[in-house]
Design an enzyme around this catalytic site. Structure first.
Site, short mmCIF file in Angstrom:
data_model
loop_
_atom_site.label_atom_id
_atom_site.label_comp_id
_atom_site.label_asym_id
_atom_site.label_seq_id
_atom_site.Cartn_x
_atom_site.Cartn_y
_atom_site.Cartn_z
N SER B 148 0.84 -1.20 0.00
CA SER B 148 0.00 0.00 0.00
C SER B 148 0.88 1.25 0.00
O SER B 148 1.65 1.44 -0.94
CB SER B 148 -0.95 -0.05 1.20
OG SER B 148 -1.97 0.92 1.08
N ASP B 224 -10.20 -5.49 -2.82
CA ASP B 224 -9.55 -4.45 -2.00
C ASP B 224 -10.44 -3.20 -1.97
O ASP B 224 -10.76 -2.64 -3.02
CB ASP B 224 -8.19 -4.13 -2.64
CG ASP B 224 -7.33 -3.21 -1.81
OD1 ASP B 224 -7.87 -2.27 -1.21
OD2 ASP B 224 -6.11 -3.45 -1.79
N HIS B 257 -7.41 -5.93 1.26
CA HIS B 257 -6.21 -5.10 1.49
C HIS B 257 -5.40 -5.56 2.71
O HIS B 257 -4.40 -4.95 3.05
CB HIS B 257 -6.65 -3.65 1.69
CG HIS B 257 -5.58 -2.62 1.45
ND1 HIS B 257 -5.01 -2.40 0.22
CD2 HIS B 257 -4.96 -1.74 2.29
CE1 HIS B 257 -4.10 -1.44 0.31
NE2 HIS B 257 -4.04 -1.03 1.55
#
Lengths: 279, 279
Positions: B148, B224, B257
């Site tokens: 991320s 996600d 995620h």
């Protein structure tokens, strides 16, 4: 039976779930996790129970246990219960080794622990019924493992139910609560002073009293800070030798009591169970 | 340079350590973790850097990343830094996506973030020097990855330093801070309103401006929650196609995620780096 889904995340091709239900055994909400590998529609998979140690919830092994890759490969469902009832209305003790987070997998007979601290019945009866109803599991193919207090739980529940569990293993288990401070405190608190009542909650005593299983696998770190005072794997070695139970006791040089140890050998344990959980 | 050992645990045959030092770059204490596999005395091992995402410290991947088995097998050292300076005397923001836990791997030029929020220099200069001095690493064999915000860090640091990193990968990276709310907030806060100054902190802009590497590996979950608004892997696809950079972009159906996603593909990434980190 009603099951609330707390979370579900795809992982290693399967689904890691966390679930909550109102337990009729403990009278409280109980949370547990279940990993279900990818599988064919309608298939029923073997199930491996993992009982956690002092202070833990389902979350410790779920986050740190590193079991999913091996369970996905072997096609095994992995169930991780909590270690006690919890909540503001539940009895507790200021110490980490008694009360909430420290149920010791017993059915308590003493105040203030009755009627809620019934972790034996919860793990042996209520939760298996719920898991059988709600997940794609073959209850004829069950294994059990655990760590420390949960290793004690796995050994004692397995030894008391040899027809149910095809495979029993443990990581750094408390092998004889009758002979260590953690066990003496917990069993006297939950069960009272009559030590005869403790024997069904002591792996070595169960074996001495006639319990028999085909095999046991135990991993123990040599740098475990609780090894000499609390864990004493040599007592299990003696009990198994005397009873003719094949015990594989792997002493792991330099490993401690943490999940760094457990996760290092988790895949080996999953594979060991998988070999014994084939139809 | 002085290094304080916070903890060391044997794991997967090697040692998982957590360390603290006083950083001259940030002016604060900084904590990071290093896994060193079992190795021959005197050997120098390749090193894989892992940069974490928003809200994380070194601890998230250290506990949940499931990298140790693969690193032990490949003989790779795994380093996980923190994501920002921290402390009561350090600037912060009430939001999770700015300030402490959200350093975005930039050298800040704006108040109140100067002089402490210097995560680019910390990761590119100070920490590598410390790691090279204190651990058995071959600094000629380095790879970098991250998740991320840390995927953004890995891509941008890798693209700016192609001679240093033989392999660059990312999990669900922010591929273009110039084109997403997280990036616009962070880069305007840390760097000011001149968007030209942002381009060296944007993987797509770096590629458009001429950065070239041999290969990139990106894994992205299709479930996600940040995919469409923040992550936008299609922008990296376009930039790489235009520049002729071979990008392996694996869209993973159903993954989110979380570390359940990262840990599912971590071993694949470690092996991918290992192939490129051979002498």
């Amino acid at each position: 039976m009603t099951l609330e889904t707390v979370s579900e995340n795809k992982a290693h091709g399967g689904t890691q779930g966390v679930f909550r239900h109102t337990s009729t055994t403990t009278g409280t909400d109980m949370t547990f996790s279940v990993f279900v590998p990818e599988h064919e529609e309608g298939a029923k998979l073997p199930v491996l129970w993992y009982l956690s140690g002092l202070t833990c919830t389902h979350a410790n092994v779920t986050e740190k246990g590193e079991y999913r890759a091996a369970c996905a490969e072997a096609g095994i469902v992995f169930v991780a219960p909590d270690t006690s009832p919890r909540g503001d209305a539940v009895a507790d003790d200021d110490a980490y080794d008694m009360g909430q987070g420290a149920g010791f997998y017993v059915d308590a007979t003493q105040d203030p622990w009755v009627p809620q601290f019934m972790m034996r019945s919860y793990i042996e009866e209520e939760l298996p019924a719920l898991v059988a109803e709600q997940f794609p599991v073959d209850m004829a193919l069950q294994g059990i493992t655990g760590h420390s207090m949960g290793g004690h739980g796995a050994l004692t529940i397995g030894l008391r139910n040899p027809d149910r569990f095809a495979s029993i293993s443990a990581f750094s288990p408390i092998v004889s609560p009758l002979n260590c401070p953690w066990g003496e405190k917990a069993l006297s608190g939950y069960l009272g002073d009559d030590r005869a009542a403790w024997r069904e909650y002591d792996a070595c005593a169960l074996i001495a009293d006639g319990a028999r299983v085909d095999a046991l696998l135990v991993d123990q770190g040599t740098a475990d800070q609780f090894l000499d005072e609390q864990l004493k794997p040599e007592l299990l070695r003696e009990a198994c030798d005397k009873a003719g139970i094949p015990l594989t006791l792997d002493m792991r040089a330099g490993y401690d009591h943490s999940y760094y140890f457990i996760s290092s050998f988790m895949a080996d344990h999953v594979r060991w169970h998988a070999q014994r959980l084939r139809k």
